[in-house]
Design a protein around this motif. Structure first.
Motif, PDB file in Angstrom:
ATOM      1  N   MET A   1       0.808  -1.164   0.197  1.00 45.38           N
ATOM      2  CA  MET A   1      -0.221  -0.033  -0.384  1.00 45.38           C
ATOM      3  C   MET A   1       0.892   1.597   0.169  1.00 45.38           C
ATOM      4  N   PRO A   2       0.596   1.934  -1.325  1.00 42.14           N
ATOM      5  CA  PRO A   2       1.354   3.677  -1.419  1.00 42.14           C
ATOM      6  C   PRO A   2       1.495   3.792   0.325  1.00 42.14           C
ATOM      7  N   GLU A   3       2.223   5.116   0.249  1.00 44.81           N
ATOM      8  CA  GLU A   3       2.489   5.977   1.609  1.00 44.81           C
ATOM      9  C   GLU A   3       1.560   7.140   1.097  1.00 44.81           C
ATOM     10  N   LEU A   4       0.288   7.629   1.908  1.00 48.08           N
ATOM     11  CA  LEU A   4      -0.205   8.579   1.512  1.00 48.08           C
ATOM     12  C   LEU A   4       0.365  10.124   1.802  1.00 48.08           C
ATOM     13  N   ILE A   5       0.850  10.502   0.767  1.00 53.17           N
ATOM     14  CA  ILE A   5       1.572  11.915   1.281  1.00 53.17           C
ATOM     15  C   ILE A   5       0.256  13.378   1.168  1.00 53.17           C
ATOM     16  N   SER A   6       0.259  14.714   1.448  1.00 52.10           N
ATOM     17  CA  SER A   6       0.849  15.727   1.408  1.00 52.10           C
ATOM     18  C   SER A   6       1.347  16.548   0.670  1.00 52.10           C
ATOM     19  N   ASP A  86       3.816  29.156  -8.492  1.00 54.13           N
ATOM     20  CA  ASP A  86       3.280  28.737  -7.444  1.00 54.13           C
ATOM     21  C   ASP A  86       2.651  27.657  -7.351  1.00 54.13           C
ATOM     22  N   ASN A  87       2.526  27.152  -6.097  1.00 51.03           N
ATOM     23  CA  ASN A  87       0.780  25.619  -5.523  1.00 51.03           C
ATOM     24  C   ASN A  87       0.528  24.991  -7.196  1.00 51.03           C
ATOM     25  N   ALA A  88       1.612  25.080  -8.130  1.00 46.71           N
ATOM     26  CA  ALA A  88       0.563  24.204  -9.328  1.00 46.71           C
ATOM     27  C   ALA A  88       0.569  22.714  -8.644  1.00 46.71           C
ATOM     28  N   ASP A  89      -1.174  22.801  -9.115  1.00 40.82           N
ATOM     29  CA  ASP A  89      -1.343  21.033  -9.172  1.00 40.82           C
ATOM     30  C   ASP A  89      -2.724  21.089 -10.776  1.00 40.82           C
ATOM     31  N   TRP A  90      -2.733  19.097 -11.060  1.00 37.10           N
ATOM     32  CA  TRP A  90      -2.913  19.638 -12.138  1.00 37.10           C
ATOM     33  C   TRP A  90      -4.559  19.514 -12.100  1.00 37.10           C
ATOM     34  N   ASP A 215      -2.993  12.284  -1.375  1.00 34.68           N
ATOM     35  CA  ASP A 215      -3.863  12.395  -0.042  1.00 34.68           C
ATOM     36  C   ASP A 215      -4.680  12.905  -0.657  1.00 34.68           C
ATOM     37  N   ARG A 216      -5.736  12.806  -1.454  1.00 39.10           N
ATOM     38  CA  ARG A 216      -6.035  14.105  -1.869  1.00 39.10           C
ATOM     39  C   ARG A 216      -8.003  14.167  -1.755  1.00 39.10           C
ATOM     40  N   PRO A 217      -8.571  14.868  -1.286  1.00 38.03           N
ATOM     41  CA  PRO A 217      -9.519  14.718  -0.483  1.00 38.03           C
ATOM     42  C   PRO A 217     -11.184  13.730  -1.670  1.00 38.03           C
TER      43      PRO A 217
END
Length: 217
Positions: A1-6, A86-90, A215-217
């Motif tokens: 199980m992959p480790e969840l990250i923020s 900055d604070n780029a995300d997909w 780890d996404r909502p």
């Protein structure tokens, strides 16, 4: 199980290096500035968001446009232009591509320049939910160094290919964080959607290698 990250800190950059320098972008750039200002108006640019850079070598001097609400800057000089977010995300990638396209196409048309290469970089500071950073980075410590006395507290790996580079390190900005930087060079004619797809594939491959998952909502 992959480790969840923020991912509390992230950054995207694209540097366009011109095929030929254009000194007009250093000495006589009023028309170019006006064209860019007009093109970026939909994202609420203001005169106070335009900064003249006069320090450094002539090739490093130019103008920087800032879009504070989008955390985006666009800089141009006689030899290159650079787009950063900055604070780029997909999730915001489509909007980022739209602004990038508007900024560079306007500069290319009004400044009479053409891109030879596009150098991209994604930088992420990742925070594991449960594991320590060395549980994630530990497998990449060379056995010869790991066998030395004492527990390894952090480590860094830099791997470079012809047109690609990866850096893995402990984060210097967040506690128990992992720093990841992906760089890749593209031809100046590469489509932005193609670039985005490749960078996302690069990121997913490295996440799989590190055995982590956002780890996404």
């Amino acid at each position: 199980m992959p480790e969840l990250i923020s991912i509390p800190i992230s950054f995207f950059e694209a540097t366009f290096r011109y095929k030929e320098p254009n000194v007009k972008l250093w000495l006589d750039r009023a028309a170019v500035v006006q064209a860019l200002f007009k093109a970026l108006k939909p994202w609420n640019i203001d005169v106070d968001n335009v900064e003249i850079i006069t320090t450094g070598k002539p090739s490093e001097q130019g103008l920087k446009f800032k879009l504070p609400q989008k955390q985006i800057t666009f800089f141009f000089s006689p030899t290159l232009c650079r787009f950063t977010k900055d604070n780029a995300d997909w999730e915001s990638a489509e909007e980022t591509i739209t602004i990038l396209d508007v900024a560079f196409s306007t500069l290319a048309r009004s400044g009479e320049i053409e891109a030879a290469t596009i150098e991209t970089a994604i930088a992420l500071h990742m925070q594991p939910k449960a594991l320590t950073l060395m549980k994630i980075l530990g497998p990449f410590v060379p056995p010869q160094l790991g066998a030395l006395d004492g527990d390894v507290k952090t480590m860094a790996v830099i791997v470079k290919w012809d047109k690609r580079k990866v850096i893995m390190d402990g984060s210097g900005q967040i506690a128990n964080g992992v720093f990841l930087r992906l760089e890749r060079e593209f031809d100046g004619t590469a489509a932005y959607q193609q670039i985005a797809a490749q960078l996302r594939a690069d990121e997913e491959a490295l996440f799989a290698l590190l055995d982590v998952k956002e780890d996404r909502p």
